[in-house]
Design a protein around this motif. Structure first.
Motif, PDB file in Angstrom:
ATOM      1  N   GLU A  38       3.159  -1.924 -16.673  1.00 32.00           N
ATOM      2  CA  GLU A  38       4.407  -1.165 -15.449  1.00 32.00           C
ATOM      3  C   GLU A  38       3.770  -0.237 -15.384  1.00 32.00           C
ATOM      4  OE1 GLU A  38       8.880  -2.904 -16.157  1.00 32.00           O
ATOM      5  OE2 GLU A  38       7.346  -2.101 -17.670  1.00 32.00           O
ATOM      6  N   GLN A  39       3.009   0.597 -16.092  1.00 38.09           N
ATOM      7  CA  GLN A  39       2.371   1.788 -16.080  1.00 38.09           C
ATOM      8  C   GLN A  39       1.573   1.672 -15.021  1.00 38.09           C
ATOM      9  OE1 GLN A  39       2.185   3.646 -19.736  1.00 38.09           O
ATOM     10  NE2 GLN A  39       4.901   4.025 -20.160  1.00 38.09           N
ATOM     11  N   ALA A  40       0.521   0.829 -14.855  1.00 41.31           N
ATOM     12  CA  ALA A  40      -0.311   1.086 -14.678  1.00 41.31           C
ATOM     13  C   ALA A  40      -0.481   0.251 -13.207  1.00 41.31           C
ATOM     14  CB  ALA A  40      -1.219  -0.255 -15.329  1.00 41.31           C
ATOM     15  N   ARG A  41       0.856  -0.316 -12.823  1.00 41.92           N
ATOM     16  CA  ARG A  41       0.753  -0.688 -11.484  1.00 41.92           C
ATOM     17  C   ARG A  41       1.574   0.499 -10.882  1.00 41.92           C
ATOM     18  NH1 ARG A  41       3.185  -5.448 -14.273  1.00 41.92           N
ATOM     19  NH2 ARG A  41       4.996  -4.650 -14.081  1.00 41.92           N
ATOM     20  N   ARG A  42       1.260   1.893 -11.178  1.00 33.54           N
ATOM     21  CA  ARG A  42       2.897   3.042 -10.470  1.00 33.54           C
ATOM     22  C   ARG A  42       1.229   3.216  -9.540  1.00 33.54           C
ATOM     23  NH1 ARG A  42       5.317   6.025 -15.862  1.00 33.54           N
ATOM     24  NH2 ARG A  42       6.929   4.377 -15.616  1.00 33.54           N
ATOM     25  N   ARG A  43       2.383   4.186  -8.241  1.00 31.65           N
ATOM     26  CA  ARG A  43       1.332   3.792  -7.074  1.00 31.65           C
ATOM     27  C   ARG A  43       2.548   5.612  -6.635  1.00 31.65           C
ATOM     28  NH1 ARG A  43      -1.846   1.953  -3.848  1.00 31.65           N
ATOM     29  NH2 ARG A  43      -1.028   2.743  -2.257  1.00 31.65           N
ATOM     30  N   PRO A  44       1.403   6.376  -8.379  1.00 35.02           N
ATOM     31  CA  PRO A  44       2.045   8.368  -7.378  1.00 35.02           C
ATOM     32  C   PRO A  44       1.620   8.145  -5.980  1.00 35.02           C
ATOM     33  CG  PRO A  44       1.084   7.898  -9.539  1.00 35.02           C
ATOM     34  CD  PRO A  44       1.113   6.429  -8.618  1.00 35.02           C
ATOM     35  N   HIS A  45       2.734   9.043  -5.177  1.00 38.55           N
ATOM     36  CA  HIS A  45       2.056  10.000  -4.344  1.00 38.55           C
ATOM     37  C   HIS A  45       0.950  11.346  -4.262  1.00 38.55           C
ATOM     38  CE1 HIS A  45       2.153  12.409  -0.041  1.00 38.55           C
ATOM     39  NE2 HIS A  45       1.877  10.931   0.325  1.00 38.55           N
TER      40      HIS A  45
ATOM     41  N   LYS B 245       1.138  -1.435   0.022  1.00 37.42           N
ATOM     42  CA  LYS B 245      -0.121  -0.307   0.094  1.00 37.42           C
ATOM     43  C   LYS B 245       1.110   0.720  -0.362  1.00 37.42           C
ATOM     44  CE  LYS B 245      -4.094  -1.976   0.797  1.00 37.42           C
ATOM     45  NZ  LYS B 245      -4.784  -2.591  -0.344  1.00 37.42           N
ATOM     46  N   VAL B 246       1.835   1.454   0.011  1.00 36.54           N
ATOM     47  CA  VAL B 246       2.995   2.073   0.345  1.00 36.54           C
ATOM     48  C   VAL B 246       3.057   3.031  -1.283  1.00 36.54           C
ATOM     49  CG1 VAL B 246       5.456   3.426   0.481  1.00 36.54           C
ATOM     50  CG2 VAL B 246       4.289   1.544   2.002  1.00 36.54           C
ATOM     51  N   TYR B 247       3.238   4.356  -1.469  1.00 34.92           N
ATOM     52  CA  TYR B 247       3.540   4.868  -3.057  1.00 34.92           C
ATOM     53  C   TYR B 247       4.501   4.296  -3.312  1.00 34.92           C
ATOM     54  CZ  TYR B 247      -1.124   7.446  -1.636  1.00 34.92           C
ATOM     55  OH  TYR B 247      -2.006   7.194  -0.744  1.00 34.92           O
ATOM     56  N   ASP B 248       5.097   4.879  -4.392  1.00 34.56           N
ATOM     57  CA  ASP B 248       6.347   4.738  -5.068  1.00 34.56           C
ATOM     58  C   ASP B 248       7.383   5.383  -4.851  1.00 34.56           C
ATOM     59  OD1 ASP B 248       5.156   2.417  -6.956  1.00 34.56           O
ATOM     60  OD2 ASP B 248       5.227   4.203  -8.467  1.00 34.56           O
ATOM     61  N   LEU B 249       8.385   4.805  -4.337  1.00 31.24           N
ATOM     62  CA  LEU B 249       9.578   5.651  -4.052  1.00 31.24           C
ATOM     63  C   LEU B 249      10.810   5.195  -4.778  1.00 31.24           C
ATOM     64  CD1 LEU B 249       9.439   4.049  -0.463  1.00 31.24           C
ATOM     65  CD2 LEU B 249       9.369   6.264  -1.041  1.00 31.24           C
TER      66      LEU B 249
ATOM     67  N   LEU C 212      12.009   6.731  -9.880  1.00 30.84           N
ATOM     68  CA  LEU C 212      10.585   6.254  -8.863  1.00 30.84           C
ATOM     69  C   LEU C 212      10.365   4.590  -9.332  1.00 30.84           C
ATOM     70  CD1 LEU C 212       8.379   9.669  -8.487  1.00 30.84           C
ATOM     71  CD2 LEU C 212       9.175   7.794  -7.020  1.00 30.84           C
ATOM     72  N   GLN C 213      10.019   4.184  -8.679  1.00 27.53           N
ATOM     73  CA  GLN C 213       9.716   2.356  -8.657  1.00 27.53           C
ATOM     74  C   GLN C 213       9.049   2.138  -7.714  1.00 27.53           C
ATOM     75  OE1 GLN C 213      13.390   1.204  -9.768  1.00 27.53           O
ATOM     76  NE2 GLN C 213      14.145   2.146  -8.110  1.00 27.53           N
ATOM     77  N   SER C 214       8.180   0.051  -7.751  1.00 29.10           N
ATOM     78  CA  SER C 214       7.076   0.400  -6.436  1.00 29.10           C
ATOM     79  C   SER C 214       8.316   0.171  -4.789  1.00 29.10           C
ATOM     80  CB  SER C 214       6.764  -1.500  -6.933  1.00 29.10           C
ATOM     81  OG  SER C 214       8.267  -2.172  -6.545  1.00 29.10           O
ATOM     82  N   ALA C 215       7.540   0.607  -3.793  1.00 22.99           N
ATOM     83  CA  ALA C 215       8.616   0.386  -2.785  1.00 22.99           C
ATOM     84  C   ALA C 215       9.434  -0.632  -2.724  1.00 22.99           C
ATOM     85  CB  ALA C 215       7.595   0.175  -1.342  1.00 22.99           C
TER      86      ALA C 215
ATOM     87  N   GLY D 248      10.839  12.563  -7.351  1.00 21.84           N
ATOM     88  CA  GLY D 248      11.857  11.990  -8.307  1.00 21.84           C
ATOM     89  C   GLY D 248      10.721  11.528  -9.691  1.00 21.84           C
ATOM     90  N   THR D 249      11.135  11.031 -10.497  1.00 25.99           N
ATOM     91  CA  THR D 249      10.761  10.738 -11.717  1.00 25.99           C
ATOM     92  C   THR D 249      10.348   9.753 -12.456  1.00 25.99           C
ATOM     93  OG1 THR D 249      12.581  11.035 -13.508  1.00 25.99           O
ATOM     94  CG2 THR D 249      11.139  13.117 -12.665  1.00 25.99           C
ATOM     95  N   TYR D 250       9.505   9.053 -13.640  1.00 23.10           N
ATOM     96  CA  TYR D 250       9.724   8.098 -13.688  1.00 23.10           C
ATOM     97  C   TYR D 250      10.477   7.691 -15.161  1.00 23.10           C
ATOM     98  CZ  TYR D 250       5.707   6.859 -10.564  1.00 23.10           C
ATOM     99  OH  TYR D 250       5.108   6.519  -9.170  1.00 23.10           O
ATOM    100  N   HIS D 251      10.845   6.121 -15.516  1.00 25.96           N
ATOM    101  CA  HIS D 251      11.648   5.868 -16.062  1.00 25.96           C
ATOM    102  C   HIS D 251      10.464   5.552 -17.568  1.00 25.96           C
ATOM    103  CE1 HIS D 251      15.205   5.003 -17.834  1.00 25.96           C
ATOM    104  NE2 HIS D 251      14.452   4.204 -18.632  1.00 25.96           N
TER     105      HIS D 251
END
Length: 137
Positions: free
Chosen positions: A123-130, A22-26, A48-51, A111-114
């Motif tokens: 992979e883009q659908a799994r992103r959890r930006p804050h 449940k943690v946002y991407d880090l 930024l990627q999954s925690a 940060g930013t996403y690659h």
């Protein structure tokens, strides 16, 4: 090669000991605390990627940079020990920052996403930006 793969497997295992689903991407990284004037400061930064992946990356950086961080030269009470550093990363459920030797290590929501051609739609659908941070995607 065997030792490297073993270390990576241990890092993967340690990164998932604490549930971070449940943690946002880090983003994970480290930098030199007090670089010499005029020198190129040492640093590393991940996108930024999954925690869980960010924790895995930071555990790998701890292992790779331990010998050059100068922890043996650091006075007692300044920064954390190697054991404390691993505990901080393993138990992290959000942003953290700590100093070990002459390096500062961190997990952050900034940060930013690659975004390259290899990033799949799943992979883009799994992103959890804050949701409270404004980022350039």
């Amino acid at each position: 090669m065997f030792q490297q793969r073993t270390n990576e497997a241990v890092d993967r295992h340690l990164a998932q000991l604490v549930d971070v689903s449940k943690v946002y991407d880090l983003a994970a990284g480290w930098d030199e605390v007090d670089p010499a004037p005029g020198s190129n400061a040492l640093r590393s930064r991940y996108f930024l990627q999954s925690a869980r992946t960010a924790k895995y990356c930071l555990l790998g950086e701890l292992r790779r940079t331990r010998s050059s961080c100068g922890i043996d030269l650091t006075p007692v009470g300044f920064g954390v020990s190697v054991h404390e550093a691993y505990e901080l990363v393993i138990n992290a459920t959000g942003p953290i920052a700590f100093t070990m030797g002459r390096f500062r290590y961190y997990l952050t929501y900034q940060g930013t996403y690659h975004n390259d051609a290899r990033t799949t739609p799943s992979e883009q659908a799994r992103r959890r930006p804050h949701p409270d941070l404004d980022r350039d995607y």
